[in-house]
Design an enzyme around this catalytic site. Structure first.
Site, PDB file in Angstrom:
ATOM      1  N   SER A 143     -43.370  27.595 -19.076  1.00 45.60           N
ATOM      2  CA  SER A 143     -43.552  29.052 -19.013  1.00 45.60           C
ATOM      3  C   SER A 143     -43.898  29.529 -20.412  1.00 45.60           C
ATOM      4  O   SER A 143     -43.673  28.814 -21.397  1.00 45.60           O
ATOM      5  CB  SER A 143     -42.234  29.693 -18.558  1.00 45.60           C
ATOM      6  OG  SER A 143     -42.231  31.088 -18.780  1.00 45.60           O
ATOM      7  N   TYR A 156     -33.249  30.888 -18.862  1.00 43.10           N
ATOM      8  CA  TYR A 156     -34.590  30.474 -18.406  1.00 43.10           C
ATOM      9  C   TYR A 156     -35.394  29.937 -19.590  1.00 43.10           C
ATOM     10  O   TYR A 156     -36.018  28.878 -19.503  1.00 43.10           O
ATOM     11  CB  TYR A 156     -35.280  31.691 -17.774  1.00 43.10           C
ATOM     12  CG  TYR A 156     -36.624  31.408 -17.143  1.00 43.10           C
ATOM     13  CD1 TYR A 156     -36.718  30.785 -15.895  1.00 43.10           C
ATOM     14  CD2 TYR A 156     -37.801  31.786 -17.777  1.00 43.10           C
ATOM     15  CE1 TYR A 156     -37.956  30.547 -15.308  1.00 43.10           C
ATOM     16  CE2 TYR A 156     -39.038  31.551 -17.195  1.00 43.10           C
ATOM     17  CZ  TYR A 156     -39.116  30.924 -15.951  1.00 43.10           C
ATOM     18  OH  TYR A 156     -40.340  30.688 -15.375  1.00 43.10           O
TER      19      TYR A 156
HETATM   20  N1  LIG Z   1     -44.312  33.528 -11.447  1.00 42.76           N
HETATM   21  C1  LIG Z   1     -44.225  33.597 -12.741  1.00 42.76           C
HETATM   22  O1  LIG Z   1     -44.362  34.678 -13.337  1.00 42.76           O
HETATM   23  C2  LIG Z   1     -43.977  32.352 -13.546  1.00 42.76           C
HETATM   24  C3  LIG Z   1     -44.250  32.397 -14.929  1.00 42.76           C
HETATM   25  C4  LIG Z   1     -44.031  31.258 -15.695  1.00 42.76           C
HETATM   26  C5  LIG Z   1     -43.558  30.103 -15.107  1.00 42.76           C
HETATM   27  N2  LIG Z   1     -43.300  30.094 -13.764  1.00 42.76           N
HETATM   28  C6  LIG Z   1     -42.781  28.843 -13.209  1.00 42.76           C
HETATM   29  O2  LIG Z   1     -43.643  28.408 -12.180  1.00 42.76           O
HETATM   30  C7  LIG Z   1     -42.927  27.578 -11.274  1.00 42.76           C
HETATM   31  C8  LIG Z   1     -43.239  28.028  -9.860  1.00 42.76           C
HETATM   32  O3  LIG Z   1     -42.765  29.343  -9.697  1.00 42.76           O
HETATM   33  P1  LIG Z   1     -43.469  30.422  -8.751  1.00 42.76           P
HETATM   34  O4  LIG Z   1     -43.862  31.557  -9.592  1.00 42.76           O
HETATM   35  O5  LIG Z   1     -44.462  29.770  -7.889  1.00 42.76           O
HETATM   36  O6  LIG Z   1     -42.176  30.902  -7.938  1.00 42.76           O
HETATM   37  P2  LIG Z   1     -41.808  30.839  -6.396  1.00 42.76           P
HETATM   38  O7  LIG Z   1     -40.447  31.409  -6.313  1.00 42.76           O
HETATM   39  O8  LIG Z   1     -42.904  31.442  -5.606  1.00 42.76           O
HETATM   40  O9  LIG Z   1     -41.774  29.269  -6.089  1.00 42.76           O
HETATM   41  C9  LIG Z   1     -40.762  28.433  -6.576  1.00 42.76           C
HETATM   42  C10 LIG Z   1     -40.436  27.401  -5.515  1.00 42.76           C
HETATM   43  O10 LIG Z   1     -39.454  26.521  -6.048  1.00 42.76           O
HETATM   44  C11 LIG Z   1     -38.536  26.228  -5.007  1.00 42.76           C
HETATM   45  N3  LIG Z   1     -37.243  25.796  -5.530  1.00 42.76           N
HETATM   46  C12 LIG Z   1     -36.279  26.550  -6.112  1.00 42.76           C
HETATM   47  N4  LIG Z   1     -35.210  25.799  -6.406  1.00 42.76           N
HETATM   48  C13 LIG Z   1     -35.497  24.535  -5.985  1.00 42.76           C
HETATM   49  C14 LIG Z   1     -34.784  23.307  -6.004  1.00 42.76           C
HETATM   50  N5  LIG Z   1     -33.534  23.228  -6.483  1.00 42.76           N
HETATM   51  N6  LIG Z   1     -35.394  22.211  -5.515  1.00 42.76           N
HETATM   52  C15 LIG Z   1     -36.645  22.272  -5.002  1.00 42.76           C
HETATM   53  N7  LIG Z   1     -37.349  23.414  -4.925  1.00 42.76           N
HETATM   54  C16 LIG Z   1     -36.780  24.526  -5.417  1.00 42.76           C
HETATM   55  C17 LIG Z   1     -38.407  27.536  -4.239  1.00 42.76           C
HETATM   56  O11 LIG Z   1     -37.862  27.335  -2.947  1.00 42.76           O
HETATM   57  C18 LIG Z   1     -39.837  28.026  -4.243  1.00 42.76           C
HETATM   58  O12 LIG Z   1     -40.540  27.607  -3.102  1.00 42.76           O
HETATM   59  C19 LIG Z   1     -41.453  27.720 -11.659  1.00 42.76           C
HETATM   60  O13 LIG Z   1     -41.061  26.587 -12.415  1.00 42.76           O
HETATM   61  C20 LIG Z   1     -41.437  28.955 -12.534  1.00 42.76           C
HETATM   62  O14 LIG Z   1     -40.371  28.938 -13.450  1.00 42.76           O
HETATM   63  C21 LIG Z   1     -43.505  31.173 -12.974  1.00 42.76           C
END
Ligand SMILES: NC(=O)c1ccc[n+]([C@@H]2O[C@H](COP(=O)([O-])OP(=O)(O)OC[C@H]3O[C@@H](n4cnc5c(N)ncnc54)[C@H](O)[C@@H]3O)[C@@H](O)[C@H]2O)c1
Length: 251
Positions: A143, A156
Site C-alpha cells: 500500500s 495497517y
Molecule cells: N482499496 C484500497 O484503497 C487499497 C489501497 C492500498 C492497498 N490495498 C490493499 O489491496 C488488497 C486488496 O484489497 P481491496 O481493496 O481489494 O479490498 P477488498 O476488501 O475488496 O478485498 C479484500 C479481500 O481479502 C479477503 N480477506 C480478508 N481477510 C482474509 C483472510 N484472513 N484470508 C483470506 N482472505 C481474506 C476479503 O474477504 C476480501 O475479499 C489488500 O491487501 C489491501 O490492503 C487496498
C-alpha cells in the site's frame, strides 16, 4: 495469450483488486486458483471468469492460518503440477484510530492477516517455485501506507511496511533461481475496503482527491493491470520493486 499454460494463485480473489486481477490473468489464458475466506465473493469471481470462457478454481483459505495456506499451495501444485504466479493480496484495513487508542487485539489481527498472511503465502510459493526450472513471479499487495506515514492507520502501515521489506529481501534471495518478487503500493482504490473513505464524507473525499495529482481515486482494474504486468514476461528483469499505483500522490 500472455499467461497460456501458467498457473496462478490469487488471495483475496473474492473482491476488489484480487477479483480484478484474477479476471485479467484468466483472460490471458492463466488457470487461476481463486482464494479467499469469502465464499460468496469467490463464486462471483468464478462466474465472471467462466462466463468469459476462461478457467479458474475456488479454494477457501484464511491466509492468517498456516495450515490453510499450506493446503492451498500444496493442493494447487498437486493438481496442476506447478505454481507460476502468486498474487498475495488478501488484506484488511483495521480501524481509523490514533495509535494510543488502537486496540491491541485489532493490531494483532491486522498483522496476522496483512503481514503474517503474506509471509505464509510467500514461503509456500517459494517452496514450489524453487523446484521449478522456470522459477516464478510473486506479487504482494502492499500500500502507499507501506512506504510512508498513514495517520490513524498505524497497524495497517506497520503491516504494509513489512510487506515491502519481505518483498525486497526475497527478491535479493531468490533472483538467482529466476523467481521475481515485487509488490504494488496503491493509494485509495475504489473497492469495498475503501468505500467508507470514499463515500461517507463528501468534503473529506474532495480533500483527499485534491491531494492526488491525477485528482481521482484508482480503480481495481488499474492495480490489476500493474500486477499482471509484474507477473508477465514483459517485466522479466524487474524484481525487488515496490511500485506505487497512486496517481502521482507520492511523486
Ligand atoms: N482499496 C484500497 O484503497 C487499497 C489501497 C492500498 C492497498 N490495498 C490493499 O489491496 C488488497 C486488496 O484489497 P481491496 O481493496 O481489494 O479490498 P477488498 O476488501 O475488496 O478485498 C479484500 C479481500 O481479502 C479477503 N480477506 C480478508 N481477510 C482474509 C483472510 N484472513 N484470508 C483470506 N482472505 C481474506 C476479503 O474477504 C476480501 O475479499 C489488500 O491487501 C489491501 O490492503 C487496498
Amino acid at each position: 495469450m500472455k499467461f497460456e499454460n501458467k498457473v496462478a494463485i490469487v488471495t483475496g480473489a473474492g473482491s476488489g483488486i484480487g477479483r480484478a486481477t484474477s479476471v485479467l490473468l484468466a483472460s490471458e489464458g492463466c488457470h487461476v486458483a481463486l482464494s479467499d475466506i469469502n465464499e460468496a465473493g469467490l463464486e462471483v469471481t468464478h462466474e465472471l471468469i467462466k462466463n468469459a470462457g476462461h478457467q479458474s478454481e475456488i479454494v477457501l483459505c484464511d491466509v492468517a492460518k498456516l495450515a490453510d495456506v499450506r493446503q492451498l499451495f500444496d493442493g494447487v501444485a498437486g493438481r496442476r503440477g506447478q505454481i507460476d504466479i502468486a498474487v498475495n493480496n488478501a488484506g484488511i484495513g483495521g480501524a481509523l484510530l490514533f495509535t494510543h487508542e488502537y486496540p491491541d487485539e485489532l493490531y494483532e489481527k491486522v498483522i496476522a492477516v496483512n503481514q503474517t498472511g503474506v509471509w505464509y503465502c510467500m514461503k509456500s510459493s517459494l517452496d514450489h517455485m524453487m523446484k521449478q526450472e522456470s522459477g516464478g513471479a510473486i506479487v504482494n499487495t502492499s500500500s502507499l501506507a507501506g512506504v510512508g506515514a498513514a495517520p490513524r492507520m498505524s497497524a495497517y502501515a506497520a503491516s504494509k511496511h513489512a510487506v515491502v521489506g519481505m518483498t525486497k529481501s526475497a527478491a535479493a534471495e531468490y533472483g538467482k533461481m529466476n523467481i521475481r518478487v515485487n509488490c504494488v503500493c496503491p493509494t485509495v482504490i475504489d473497492t469495498p475496503m475503501a468505500a467508507g473513505m470514499i463515500y461517507d464524507n463528501p468534503a473529506v473525499t474532495e480533500m483527499m482527491k485534491a491531494s492526488i495529482p491525477m485528482r481521482r481515486f484508482g480503480e481495481a482494474s488499474e492495480v490489476a493491470k500493474t500486477i499482471a504486468w509484474l507477473c508477465s514476461d514483459d517485466s522479466s528483469y524487474i524484481t525487488g520493486h515496490a511500485i506505487r499505483v497512486d496517481g502521482g500522490m507520492r511523486s
